[in-house]
Design a protein around this motif. Sequence first.
Motif, PDB file in Angstrom:
ATOM      1  N   ARG A 115      -2.455   6.617  14.585  1.00 54.26           N
ATOM      2  CA  ARG A 115      -1.787   5.871  13.514  1.00 54.26           C
ATOM      3  C   ARG A 115      -2.844   5.081  12.764  1.00 54.26           C
ATOM      4  NH1 ARG A 115       1.661   6.155  10.577  1.00 54.26           N
ATOM      5  NH2 ARG A 115       2.170   4.012  10.324  1.00 54.26           N
ATOM      6  N   ALA A 116      -2.631   4.898  11.506  1.00 54.24           N
ATOM      7  CA  ALA A 116      -3.576   4.144  10.690  1.00 54.24           C
ATOM      8  C   ALA A 116      -2.953   2.828  10.257  1.00 54.24           C
ATOM      9  CB  ALA A 116      -3.952   4.948   9.456  1.00 54.24           C
ATOM     10  N   GLN A 117      -3.768   1.804  10.221  1.00 52.81           N
ATOM     11  CA  GLN A 117      -3.335   0.553   9.618  1.00 52.81           C
ATOM     12  C   GLN A 117      -3.841   0.508   8.184  1.00 52.81           C
ATOM     13  OE1 GLN A 117      -4.583  -2.678  12.313  1.00 52.81           O
ATOM     14  NE2 GLN A 117      -2.584  -3.512  11.817  1.00 52.81           N
ATOM     15  N   ASN A 118      -5.114   0.839   8.013  1.00 53.44           N
ATOM     16  CA  ASN A 118      -5.706   0.785   6.679  1.00 53.44           C
ATOM     17  C   ASN A 118      -5.206   1.937   5.826  1.00 53.44           C
ATOM     18  OD1 ASN A 118      -7.624  -0.727   8.522  1.00 53.44           O
ATOM     19  ND2 ASN A 118      -8.369  -1.270   6.497  1.00 53.44           N
ATOM     20  N   LEU A 119      -5.083   1.671   4.536  1.00 54.40           N
ATOM     21  CA  LEU A 119      -4.632   2.715   3.619  1.00 54.40           C
ATOM     22  C   LEU A 119      -5.648   3.831   3.497  1.00 54.40           C
ATOM     23  CD1 LEU A 119      -3.016   0.959   0.522  1.00 54.40           C
ATOM     24  CD2 LEU A 119      -1.913   2.092   2.425  1.00 54.40           C
ATOM     25  N   PHE A 120      -6.910   3.472   3.411  1.00 49.89           N
ATOM     26  CA  PHE A 120      -7.945   4.449   3.111  1.00 49.89           C
ATOM     27  C   PHE A 120      -8.881   4.612   4.302  1.00 49.89           C
ATOM     28  CE2 PHE A 120      -6.822   2.378  -0.967  1.00 49.89           C
ATOM     29  CZ  PHE A 120      -6.131   3.445  -1.504  1.00 49.89           C
ATOM     30  N   LEU A 121      -9.046   5.869   4.728  1.00 47.37           N
ATOM     31  CA  LEU A 121      -9.805   6.158   5.946  1.00 47.37           C
ATOM     32  C   LEU A 121     -11.022   7.036   5.661  1.00 47.37           C
ATOM     33  CD1 LEU A 121      -6.802   7.051   8.274  1.00 47.37           C
ATOM     34  CD2 LEU A 121      -7.863   4.806   7.901  1.00 47.37           C
TER      35      LEU A 121
END
Length: 179
Positions: A115-121
């Motif tokens: 899962r990502a918290q930040n929008l841009f990875l």
Amino acid sequence: LPKVLSREEVVRLIEAPARLREAARAQEEKAESRFADYAALRDTAILELFYSTGMRIAELCGLTDARLDLLSGTALVRGKGKKERFCPIGRPAATALQTALDARDGWLAHLGGRRAQNLFLNKSGGPLTPRSVERTLKKYLAEAGLDAGLTPHVLRHSFATHLLDAGADLRSVQELLGH
């Protein structure tokens, strides 16, 4: 005076990720292609968001899913001095963001369902840093035939100048910029 891009230059810059992606598509393996497709959509969303909101680079890199509301078209950003403000997001930026987020989720599923918290990875699934955004911008400035010495801040200046040129009142623009 700060440097400002014309509207036509902004359009060329925003279209640069898709142009570069198309040029590179034939040369890549399938796994690499999956990330490259996400990266092109992510970078288009970043450029759209910069121009649509006038965000600072640190504000953009600090955005999380929880701070974005595409239904209302707003992002809650934390600026200098940890001051928070809502930034309205234009329709083209919201569309680009939704497309990038869908691609991001597909990329994360490929990486093992994180899962990502930040929008841009980045490629390893971590958050983008301001420096990586600057490097990426330079690549797209060159692709668009613009001065590669420009910084992300030029999109902030362009956002403000274009609003003022269109008749926005100075105080409203200052508030949008977090001044």
